[in-house]
Scaffold this active site. Structure first.
Site, short mmCIF file in Angstrom:
data_model
loop_
_atom_site.label_atom_id
_atom_site.label_comp_id
_atom_site.label_asym_id
_atom_site.label_seq_id
_atom_site.Cartn_x
_atom_site.Cartn_y
_atom_site.Cartn_z
N SER A 181 0.79 -1.23 0.00
CA SER A 181 0.00 0.00 0.00
C SER A 181 0.82 1.28 0.00
O SER A 181 0.31 2.33 -0.37
CB SER A 181 -0.97 0.00 1.18
OG SER A 181 -0.32 -0.35 2.37
N HIS A 209 -5.56 -4.08 -2.12
CA HIS A 209 -5.39 -3.11 -3.21
C HIS A 209 -5.44 -3.73 -4.60
O HIS A 209 -5.20 -3.04 -5.59
CB HIS A 209 -4.05 -2.37 -3.06
CG HIS A 209 -4.01 -1.49 -1.86
ND1 HIS A 209 -4.61 -0.25 -1.84
CD2 HIS A 209 -3.49 -1.68 -0.63
CE1 HIS A 209 -4.44 0.30 -0.64
NE2 HIS A 209 -3.76 -0.55 0.11
N LYS A 240 -11.90 -0.58 -0.94
CA LYS A 240 -11.01 0.14 -1.85
C LYS A 240 -11.61 0.17 -3.26
O LYS A 240 -12.56 0.91 -3.48
CB LYS A 240 -9.62 -0.44 -1.74
CG LYS A 240 -9.05 0.02 -0.40
CD LYS A 240 -7.85 -0.64 0.12
CE LYS A 240 -7.51 0.01 1.46
NZ LYS A 240 -6.68 -0.83 2.32
C1 LIG Z 1 -6.61 -1.00 3.74
C2 LIG Z 1 -5.98 -2.30 4.04
C3 LIG Z 1 -6.50 -3.15 5.02
C4 LIG Z 1 -7.60 -2.72 5.93
O1 LIG Z 1 -8.83 -2.74 5.27
P1 LIG Z 1 -10.03 -1.85 5.85
O2 LIG Z 1 -11.23 -2.39 5.15
O3 LIG Z 1 -9.73 -0.45 5.49
O4 LIG Z 1 -10.09 -2.07 7.33
C5 LIG Z 1 -5.91 -4.38 5.19
N1 LIG Z 1 -4.85 -4.76 4.43
C6 LIG Z 1 -4.30 -3.95 3.50
C7 LIG Z 1 -3.14 -4.42 2.70
C8 LIG Z 1 -4.85 -2.70 3.28
O5 LIG Z 1 -4.30 -1.89 2.39
#
Ligand SMILES: *Cc1c(COP(=O)(O)O)cnc(C)c1O
Length: 393
Positions: A181, A209, A240
């Site tokens: 990320s 992602h 996302k």
């Molecule tokens: C954003 C993210 C999460 C957390 O997900 P949420 O739904 O925002 O709690 C977990 N793992 C990765 C790699 C992320 O980028």
């Protein structure tokens, strides 16, 4: 003043001095490509709404319909009376989309990772975790009480060295993000599958992602590489590219049954509100059908990366829609993001401890729903600021 109060205030001051203090900014949603912050319109190059679905009328309508039909809240956890039929419908579609036997929905990616990892391993086990894995993975490992072995980022040789040293009888879990990320690079999934088979480990992959972004129908990178049979635990989020909220895990039916029975962050929490499930279902349909969005996102990403690196910016190892501009110093990075804002662009300064010391950066993320003009305008602004600040020549 109490001493604990003094200590915490001193800590805040210390954070401030290192130019690492974080603040909340109030934001209004304008449309898919822009937000309003401090009364100013900003082009949004900071969100994870990669396909522009968060502002899609079909998701919004589906949310409203689900709330009308089932209510504003789900009233209990799923094992009590929160398991509305909508859940099973969404989970069946999800498993079909991902090409796995079964699927289970969770309240967020964070709670999914914390729950999955602490269910799969315990006190006497080992977890092999990429050094750059998401914080929710790290927290899951801490909660599990298993011993954490961090391997160098994307370094299969280092991982194998650690696996070799591990006692045969211990349960081993290898865990990685697919798209990282803060750097926008990609894990070597094929190599990880080979190692997990060679050493009898469980492989868990976090597609937060990449779900919706890779694969012919947006299934994710695992499916794109035809590894859905080999990756034991596929986790991802709806928060996302899918423009909604919540998370999922897919895998074998017995494994899903195991999670339903053992996973505390699934059992002891209220089910997602129906409105969220409604928008998830709509997003799953759209993301499979509208391949043009994905294509546009990839085209923009490639174009943006090439332009920035031709200009002389250091974009690190990015190969995706997440494009960091590495700057180094915290102060300069914050200045850069402030200047971007002054010129009408929202992009976040990412500083330690989120990234290693000395690698502060601006993190840009792209969206399929931007126009080419908006993107070209942004690149020009970024270049001008970079020159003014002496980051590029
Ligand atoms: C954003 C993210 C999460 C957390 O997900 P949420 O739904 O925002 O709690 C977990 N793992 C990765 C790699 C992320 O980028």
């Amino acid at each position: 003043m109490h001493s604990w109060e003094e200590q915490m205030k001193a800590e805040l001051l210390h954070i401030e001095k290192k130019a690492q203090r974080r603040r909340l900014h109030s934001i209004d949603f304008l449309n898919n490509s822009s937000i309003i912050m401090n009364g100013r319109k900003l082009l949004n190059l900071a969100s994870n709404n990669y396909l522009g679905l968060a502002g899609d009328d079909r998701l919004i309508e589906a949310s409203i319909r689900a709330a009308r039909e089932y209510g504003a809240g789900s009233t209990a956890s799923r094992l009590i009376v929160g398991n509305y039929s909508l859940y099973e419908h969404v989970e069946t579609e999800l498993a079909r989309w991902k090409g796995t036997e079964a699927a289970l929905i969770f309240n967020s990616g964070y709670t999914a990772n914390v729950g999955i990892i602490s269910t799969l391993v315990g006190r006497n086990d080992l977890v092999f975790s990429d050094k750059w894995n998401h914080a929710s993975i790290i927290d899951g490992i801490i909660l599990s009480r298993a011993e954490m072995k961090r391997y160098q980022h994307n370094d299969l040789d280092h991982l194998e060295t650690l696996l070799k040293k591990a006692p045969l009888h211990k349960r081993k879990l290898i865990v990685t993000d697919t798209v990282f990320s803060m750097d926008g690079d990609i894990a070597p999934l094929k190599g990880l599958v080979e190692l997990k088979e060679k050493y009898g480990a469980i492989l868990m992959v976090d597609e937060a992602h990449s779900s919706g972004v890779y694969g012919e129908r947006g299934e994710g990178l695992i499916h794109d590489l035809r590894l859905q049979e080999q990756v034991d635990v596929q986790m991802g989020t709806f928060s996302k590219a899918l423009g909604s909220f919540g998370a999922y895990v897919t895998g074998k039916q017995w494994l899903i049954d195991y999670f339903v029975n053992k996973m505390r962050s699934f059992i002891f929490t209220t089910a997602l509100p129906p409105a969220v499930l409604g928008s998830i279902l709509a997003a799953i349909h759209i993301v499979q059908q509208e391949t043009a969005r994905r294509k546009q996102l990839h085209e923009y990403s490639q174009y943006f990366r090439k332009k920035l690196s031709d200009l002389g910016f250091n974009i690190g190892t990015s190969v995706t829609q997440i494009v960091p501009v590495l700057i180094g110093s915290n102060e300069l990075t914050v200045q850069f993001s402030e200047r971007l804002q002054e010129r009408g662009i929202a992009a976040v300064a990412i500083r330690p401890p989120t990234v290693p010391e000395g690698t502060a950066r601006i993190r840009f993320s792209l969206m399929a729903t931007l126009t080419k003009d908006e993107l070209d305008w942004a690149i020009n602004e970024i270049a001008t600021i970079g020159q003014e600040m002496g980051i590029i020549s």
